[in-house]
Scaffold this motif. Structure first.
Motif, short mmCIF file in Angstrom:
data_model
loop_
_atom_site.label_atom_id
_atom_site.label_comp_id
_atom_site.label_asym_id
_atom_site.label_seq_id
_atom_site.Cartn_x
_atom_site.Cartn_y
_atom_site.Cartn_z
N TYR A 39 0.87 -1.18 0.00
CA TYR A 39 0.00 0.00 0.00
C TYR A 39 0.90 1.23 0.00
O TYR A 39 1.87 1.30 0.78
CB TYR A 39 -0.90 0.03 1.24
CG TYR A 39 -1.63 1.35 1.40
CD1 TYR A 39 -2.83 1.58 0.74
CD2 TYR A 39 -1.10 2.37 2.18
CE1 TYR A 39 -3.49 2.80 0.87
CE2 TYR A 39 -1.75 3.59 2.32
CZ TYR A 39 -2.95 3.79 1.66
OH TYR A 39 -3.59 4.99 1.77
N GLU A 47 -2.49 11.25 -8.65
CA GLU A 47 -2.79 9.97 -9.29
C GLU A 47 -3.20 10.26 -10.73
O GLU A 47 -4.26 10.83 -10.99
CB GLU A 47 -3.93 9.24 -8.57
CG GLU A 47 -4.21 7.87 -9.15
CD GLU A 47 -5.31 7.14 -8.39
OE1 GLU A 47 -5.58 5.98 -8.73
OE2 GLU A 47 -5.87 7.74 -7.46
N GLN A 62 1.06 2.68 -7.56
CA GLN A 62 -0.37 2.87 -7.35
C GLN A 62 -0.63 3.72 -6.11
O GLN A 62 -0.06 3.47 -5.05
CB GLN A 62 -1.06 1.52 -7.21
CG GLN A 62 -1.09 0.71 -8.50
CD GLN A 62 -1.89 1.39 -9.60
OE1 GLN A 62 -3.11 1.45 -9.54
NE2 GLN A 62 -1.19 1.91 -10.60
N ASN A 64 -2.77 5.25 -3.01
CA ASN A 64 -3.86 5.05 -2.05
C ASN A 64 -4.68 3.80 -2.37
O ASN A 64 -5.91 3.83 -2.41
CB ASN A 64 -4.76 6.30 -2.02
CG ASN A 64 -5.69 6.29 -0.83
OD1 ASN A 64 -5.42 5.65 0.19
ND2 ASN A 64 -6.79 7.01 -0.94
N SER A 65 -3.97 2.69 -2.59
CA SER A 65 -4.65 1.46 -2.95
C SER A 65 -3.83 0.27 -2.48
O SER A 65 -2.60 0.31 -2.53
CB SER A 65 -4.83 1.37 -4.47
OG SER A 65 -5.31 0.10 -4.86
N SER A 67 -2.25 -2.81 -3.42
CA SER A 67 -1.87 -3.24 -4.76
C SER A 67 -0.97 -4.47 -4.69
O SER A 67 -0.36 -4.75 -3.66
CB SER A 67 -1.15 -2.10 -5.49
OG SER A 67 -1.94 -0.92 -5.50
#
Length: 348
Positions: A39, A47, A62, A64-65, A67
């Motif tokens: 994360y 983004e 990536q 705020n995810s 991943s």
């Protein structure tokens, strides 16, 4: 007489088959690899639509995810003087998506290594195939790096070299590799094996490894690389990577240096620092020469908390440049960027 001869030949064949089977049993096929997930939060909140990260290095882009990285599968075996390695990765963190900022939409499998080796003599080994590059400090697999994010030198250098090489060990402390290779990161090269590479490995004192690397060819360009590490104490390790790359036919090149310091606070927790200065080179069309470009500095602090095969990596990274390479909280051009990352890596 003929029957006796045939029986003798059959006995020899059966004996060789049994011996080979026993050798295989002693040296079974090995399966290893890793899986990883992470994360990341970029404090600018940036983004892009195409997945480009605010900090333009490979992988982990990536925002705020939760991943994924990749699943990495390695097959290897050694029987007698012959051996092979086959490695394939699935997921965004593989060489197929390892350009600047990567491309987290790339999910196709990608070959990381596929080569065979033969030990001609105890000192001399020949290897042919597609190999992870011998240039640089960092590697694609997260199990081979202390930091989860990668350096600018890693992103802009070669990932793999296809070709044939010879390794000669003069002693336990000195060895030399020379080889002919395709252009960087290419399975099939219509230009042929046009690159020449070499690596001198020296151990000045116990615990200190030095690698002097060079690869040159057209149109790839020429890179000189120093990779070294010294285990100063059982708990303290210091590493250094310095590189200079010139490619007049491909925009200029780069130069850079990175310092790696790692200290084990306990048997299962260590802190590591990476400080890197990276400068681009530009090609001046008017003079036909390479001139100095711009510089970016990156500072990364990572922790490695291990529990058996599992490693948890909290990481803080701050980059700053001479120009506005990044975006701030208002998504306006900025000379600095920072991110916080949490990664989990499982090795098997």
């Amino acid at each position: 007489m003929k029957i006796k001869t045939k029986l003798m030949l059959l006995s020899l064949v059966l004996m060789n088959t049994v011996l080979y089977a026993q050798e295989e049993e002693k040296n079974p096929l090995k399966i290893s690899g890793s899986v990883d997930t992470y994360y990341k939060y970029d404090f600018s909140g940036f983004e892009s639509e195409d997945g480009t990260s605010n900090i333009g290095t490979s992988f982990a882009d990536q925002q705020n995810s939760l991943s994924i990285g990749m699943i990495d599968l390695v097959l290897s075996q050694e029987i007698g003087r012959a051996s092979f390695v086959g490695e394939v990765a699935f997921g965004p963190r593989n060489a197929g998506s390892a350009g600047p900022s990567g491309n987290s939409g790339v999910m196709e499998p990608h070959i990381q290594n596929l080569y065979v080796s033969y030990q001609i003599t105890p000192e001399l080994t020949a290897t042919a195939g597609y190999m992870g590059t011998f240039v640089g400090y960092e590697v694609i697999s997260p199990t081979g790096n202390f930091n989860y994010s990668t350096s600018y030198m890693f992103t802009n250098g070669p990932f793999q070299n296809a070709g044939i090489k010879l390794d000669y060990s003069f002693s336990e402390r000195v060895s030399l590799m020379v080889g002919l290779f395709n252009d960087w990161n290419i399975y099939n090269d219509n230009n042929g094996m046009s690159d020449f590479g070499a690596q001198l490995y020296v151990v000045p004192v116990e615990g200190w490894d030095v690698y002097l690397n060079m690869i040159t060819g057209f149109p790839s360009g020429t890179e000189f690389d120093l990779t070294t590490g010294y285990q100063i104490t059982d708990d303290f390790y210091l590493g250094l990577n310095a590189a200079d790359y010139s490619a007049p036919n491909d925009g200029g090149g780069f130069s850079g240096a990175a310092l790696y310091a790692q200290y084990a606070l306990t048997s299962n927790f260590a802190l590591g620092f990476r400080g890197e200065s990276f400068s681009t080179k530009d090609f001046d069309d008017e003079t036909g020469s390479v001139v100095e470009g711009t510089t970016v500095n990156a500072f990364t602090i990572s922790g490695n908390l291990t529990a058996g095969p599992l490693t948890f990596i909290p990481e803080l990274r701050i980059d700053s440049g001479e120009e506005s390479f990044f975006f701030d909280n208002d998504l306006m051009p900025s000379k600095s960027a920072s991110q916080l990352l949490f990664a989990v890596v499982y090795a098997f």
